[in-house]
Structures are given as C-alpha cells and as structure tokens.
Design an enzyme around this catalytic site. Structure first.
Site, PDB file in Angstrom:
ATOM      1  N   ASN A 396      14.322  -7.435 -43.904  1.00  0.00           N
ATOM      2  CA  ASN A 396      12.937  -6.991 -44.011  1.00  0.00           C
ATOM      3  C   ASN A 396      12.003  -7.837 -43.141  1.00  0.00           C
ATOM      4  O   ASN A 396      11.735  -7.480 -41.988  1.00  0.00           O
ATOM      5  CB  ASN A 396      12.506  -7.004 -45.476  1.00  0.00           C
ATOM      6  N   ASP A 397      11.542  -8.967 -43.684  1.00  0.00           N
ATOM      7  CA  ASP A 397      10.544  -9.771 -42.975  1.00  0.00           C
ATOM      8  C   ASP A 397      10.959 -10.145 -41.547  1.00  0.00           C
ATOM      9  O   ASP A 397      10.122 -10.235 -40.660  1.00  0.00           O
ATOM     10  CB  ASP A 397      10.253 -11.055 -43.761  1.00  0.00           C
ATOM     11  N   VAL A 398      12.256 -10.354 -41.334  1.00  0.00           N
ATOM     12  CA  VAL A 398      12.713 -10.823 -40.024  1.00  0.00           C
ATOM     13  C   VAL A 398      12.613  -9.746 -38.946  1.00  0.00           C
ATOM     14  O   VAL A 398      12.931  -9.996 -37.783  1.00  0.00           O
ATOM     15  CB  VAL A 398      14.169 -11.342 -40.078  1.00  0.00           C
ATOM     16  N   TYR A 435      10.165 -11.330 -48.945  1.00  0.00           N
ATOM     17  CA  TYR A 435       9.694 -12.566 -49.570  1.00  0.00           C
ATOM     18  C   TYR A 435       8.259 -12.896 -49.194  1.00  0.00           C
ATOM     19  O   TYR A 435       7.536 -13.510 -49.950  1.00  0.00           O
ATOM     20  CB  TYR A 435      10.601 -13.729 -49.173  1.00  0.00           C
ATOM     21  N   ALA A 436       7.860 -12.474 -47.969  1.00  0.00           N
ATOM     22  CA  ALA A 436       6.517 -12.807 -47.520  1.00  0.00           C
ATOM     23  C   ALA A 436       5.469 -12.012 -48.299  1.00  0.00           C
ATOM     24  O   ALA A 436       4.298 -12.352 -48.292  1.00  0.00           O
ATOM     25  CB  ALA A 436       6.371 -12.550 -46.029  1.00  0.00           C
TER      26      ALA A 436
END
Lengths: 471, 98
Positions: A396-398, A435-436
C-alpha cells in the site's frame, strides 16, 4: 606466552577471519550458502579449540562440566528443532528469539564472571567492572526487548503500540536507578547484589521500550536489537579478554546498525521516533475501510488475466499483505504461467515488504521464484516506464505517489514508481488505509484498476483466466 | 589506560569498520539470511560461556553457566541451521529445473 597459548590465539584469529570471509561471501546469492558454511566451520573450530583450552587448563570443577554439557546439549537440541520446523513466514520471530538468547547469554557472562570473583570484586580493574556493567545492561535490555518483539511478531503479544502510562518517566527512573547502582558497584561498595539489581532493571527497561512500538516498525526494531546483541557480546569479550568475542560482536553490531539505518530510511522514519514509539497500527493492514476520496476503476479477474496474458512486460509488487494471506505460492504460479506464454515477469520488492529486512525475498525464494527475478527498489524503478502491467498485491503505502510531494505522512519515503507503468492492477480487499493512515492516490489514477478480493482468491482467479487463454 | 584495554578497543573499532565495509555490499535480496547469519555469529558467545565455566566454583556459578550455555547453544546451532535452510532456497531458474 607459551606455545600452546600462542597456537590457541592464532586459531581464534583464524576463526574470526572466517566470520569476516563468511559475511563477505554473503554479498551474492550464488556464494551466500558457502559463506554461511565457512562461518559455521570457523565456529565449530572455535568451540573445539575452547574444549582443548579447558582440558589443558585442567582445573575444571566436575559440576561446572556437567552444567556446561547439559546446558549446551539442551540448548542445541532446542535450537535445531526450532530451526528445522519454523515456517518461513515465522522467520522474524525466530530470529528475534535467537537474538534474545544470545543477548541473555552475554548478560549472564557478566554476572557469572562477577560471581566467580565474588571474593575480590574490589580488586578487579575498572575496565573489567565497567564492561561488566555495560554487558549486563545491553544484554538484559536485548533479552527482554527481543522476547517482547518476538511475541508481537508471533501475535502472542498485541502488535499495536501498548502505551504504559507515564512510561517515559518510568524509563528515566529505571535509568537513574541503574546508573546509581552502577556507580555504587564501580566504586567497590556494593558487590553482586547491585549487579543483580542492574540486571533486573535492564530487563524491565527492555520490556518498557519495546511495548509501545507498533507492529509495522518491527523491521527496524529487530535490526536495532540485533546490533545491541552484537555489542553485548563484544562487551562480554572485554570482560573475559577474548578477542574472538570482541571481533564477532563488532561485526554483528555493524550489521545490525546498517540494517537499522536502511530500514528506517525505507520507512521514512527516524530511529529516535521509532524507539519513542506509539506509531502505527497493529498487524496486517486491517484498518476499517475508509470512504474513497476519489472514484476508482474496477476490473474483473477475467479482464486482469486478459491484460496480463497479452502484456510483454509485467512487474509484480508484493507487500506484507501477500505474506499475511499466505499467497506466495499463488503469485509464483501466476508468474510461471505468464513466463510460459513468453511474458517477461519480474518482482519489484520494497525494503520493508515484510516483517524483517529482506523477508519477502525469502518467502518468494521458498515458492521457487528464481532469485534473478527479485529486484530491489533502485533496480526496478527505472523499468516501470517500459512496463505494460504492474500487479500490486498486498502493498500500500510503498506505492503511494503522494510520497513525492511534501506535506503528508509519506512525504520523502522511497516508493516503487508503479504509477509510471502503462497500467496498474491492484488486488486488495477494500480501500482501507496502510500504516500511514492516508488514502493511496495510486488507486484513483486513470492507469489503475482495482480488483477487490482476498490476495489468494484474487490471484487464483487470475491464474485460472490466464490458463484459459493458454488452452 | 592499560595496554590490554587499548588493544581490545583497537580490535573492537577495527572489527566494526570491517563489518560496515563487508556488510554494506550485501544486496537487499539477502538481508534476512544476512541478519540470521550475523545472529549465528554472535553465538560465539558460547566460547565465552565455556571460558566462564572454567572459573565457576559455586552453586550460583554453575546455575549461571547452565542457563548461559543453553542460551548460547540454542543461538549458535539454531542460527546456522536456519540460515542454511533459507540460503538453500535461493536458486536460479536452471537450478530449479534440475
């Protein structure tokens, strides 16, 4: 120094050299296994040499021999069984556990050495007593900290940050008390009791420091604890005056420090902020689905299969969600089916795709993915503009292009430039956050299509589609 | 400062530098086996426990030696075996076909 002592010294030196050579051989997958064997051979020689030293010294108490033999046998059997049986997904907690016992052994050496000199503690040189205290503190923190980290990774301790009320003050109090006890011990007034007190305080500090750290920060934490164990072992080397311990400890300390820095950079977090804790959710990305900020385009498994089957170049981007769904075999089967059709398939792997540094690579290697296809951030990013389809599974965030702009939680984080490919397919259960805790802008881009499914079922459906086109 | 301590500090600092130099060349693909292999290397603490055993003369001392030996042996034996298991899985396509 007599001939025996000199020979022993030289053999220990050769063992230390074999650790360096072993680590050096680990810089390529083709030689890495040999490197580990070189290092293991050095270790065996070091242990056998020490047996010779003990026999030569001759003044071993029978009970000491019994304790040593029984402990070694029991520990070795437990270690071997754990190493043989562990699932690759459970590797982070096992490595943490081995780290914990290594730190514990180093701390016990400090304690044991002081016990052996209980009668003349005040006559020990300051260098020995200082390193005894350091060894005990670092080893103790590592033992309990790694056990908590291991518990969090295994799900036995909740992965979410656990905030102890006033935890920071308790830590400061623990630190000051330990410093007081250390001062008392070093000035020769205290003795073993002060050391035991320091050990207990170190254990408590290890727990309190690790509990507030979120599950997502674990790759950094276990790297940091690994560095701590290395340092503790080096301190044990100072206490006992053993060069091979000092060298091995320094090597491991350096390895842990490098990995800590790499992981913290890859997560866009400072090491101090991580240790301060309180960030990140618990385990896998299971945050309640937030309302989509922008409309997304959906795709069916059949359409995804069609697109992939007729692509020339496909890059698969796996994240922790893939491992959590145990879908590494499905993804490898899909990649093989595509390769057989002549599609050029490779994997783009972000440094934090997993629960420890490099974890995703091990999971894919287990699923028989050839390692030349596993590409890291710097290697894969220039390839995205020439890629027809990127398949994002469980990451996701990456992949969030917002990282290139300032002013949001992922700003400055190194990402995989998947949005530069001609098209992107994302397999995901919902539009939940990573997570962000922010929307992934990738999902609403025109090049992106979402396949809402569990990783395993989604991949299975695509694979079935691809096989139909092949028939 | 006494010369023995100075020699030990020298060895420690040079060990750190060699570690930085060697390990910074390891690719991201191998970071898990690297960490696990480095973990096994600090299992050399077993040698320290053995040296400690030579000085133990009390019941407390024997207990400490027993626990420390169990910890260290678990670390070293498990660490090398699990690292080898992981590295055995890293193969190229040709090796997979065989």
């Amino acid at each position: 120094m007599n001939a025996f002592d000199s020979t022993v010294h030289l053999i220990y030196l050769a063992c230390a050299a074999s650790f360096v050579v072993g680590l050096h051989l680990m810089n390529a997958p083709a030689t890495a296994r040999r490197g580990n064997q070189v290092s293991a051979t050095g270790m065996t020689v070091a242990v056998l040499t020490t047996v010779a030293v003990l026999v030569h010294g001759g003044h071993l108490a029978a009970w000491a021999v019994a304790a040593l033999a029984a402990g070694t046998a029991g520990g070795a059997v437990a270690g071997l069984l754990a190493a043989r049986r562990v699932q690759m997904t459970a590797m982070p907690q096992l490595v943490s556990l081995f780290n914990a016992v290594g730190g514990g052994a180093a701390a016990l050496i400090a304690l044991g050495d002081a016990v052996a000199h209980a009668g003349d503690l005040d006559r020990l040189p300051l260098q020995t007593t200082t390193t005894t205290v350091l060894d005990l503190v670092i080893g103790g923190v590592t033992l309990s900290g790694s056990l908590v980290a291991s518990g969090k990774l295994a799900g036995r301790v909740p992965g979410r940050p656990i905030i102890v009320p006033g935890g920071r003050w308790i830590n400061i109090l623990l630190g000051l008390t330990a410093a007081g006890l250390a001062g008392w011990f070093l000035t020769g007034g205290a003795g073993i009791a002060a050391l035991v007190g320091i050990g207990v305080l170190a254990l408590a500090a290890g727990v309190l420091l690790t509990l507030p750290i979120g599950g997502a920060d674990m790759p950094v934490v276990i790297s940091l604890l690994n560095a701590c164990t290395g340092t503790a072992v080096a301190m044990a080397g100072f206490v006992l005056g053993s060069d091979v311990l000092i060298i091995a400890g320094a090597l491991v300390g350096a390895a842990g420090a490098i990995l800590t820095k790499l992981m913290a950079d890859a997560m866009n977090r400072s090491i101090t902020a991580i240790v301060a804790g309180g960030y990140g959710t618990g385990d896998e990305v299971a945050v309640a689905a937030a309302g989509p900020a922008a409309p997304v385009r959906r795709v069916t498994a059949e359409d995804a299969a069609l697109q992939l089957s007729y692509a020339r170049k496909v890059v698969i981007v796996p994240g922790y969600g893939l491992a959590a769904a145990q879908a590494q075999y499905e993804v490898a089967a899909l990649a093989r089916a595509l390769s057989e059709r002549g599609v050029d398939v490779s994997y783009g792997i972000h440094p934090v795709a997993g629960r420890m540094p490099g974890h995703m690579n091990v999971l894919l290697a287990e699923a028989d993915v050839p390692y030349p296809l596993l590409k890291d951030l710097d290697e894969i990013n220039p390839e995205f503009p020439g890629t027809d389809v990127v398949l994002v599974v469980g990451a996701n965030d990456v992949t969030n292009p917002a990282a290139r702009r300032p002013g949001n939680p992922v700003s400055g984080m190194p990402i995989l430039d998947v949005d530069k490919a001609r098209s992107v397919i994302v397999i995901k259960r919902s539009l939940g956050h990573g997570y962000a805790g922010i929307d992934n802008e990738l999902y609403s881009l025109p090049v992106t299509a979402m396949l809402f499914a569990d990783a395993r079922q989604g991949l299975g459906a695509i694979l079935a589609g691809v096989r139909e086109y092949a028939a | 400062m006494n010369p023995l301590l100075l020699a030990d500090i020298t060895v420690f600092v040079l060990g750190l530098l060699v570690g930085f130099e060697v390990i910074s060349k390891v690719p991201a693909t191998l970071h898990t086996p690297l960490m696990s292999g480095a973990n096994a290397i600090h299992g050399v603490v077993l040698v320290g426990v053995m040296l400690l055993a030579a000085t133990a003369t009390t019941v407390t001392g024997y207990v400490v030696v027993f626990v420390a030996a169990a910890f260290a042996a678990m670390n070293v034996a498990g660490g090398y075996v699990v690292t080898d298991r992981m590295l055995a899985m890293f193969r190229t396509r040709q090796e997979n076909r065989q």
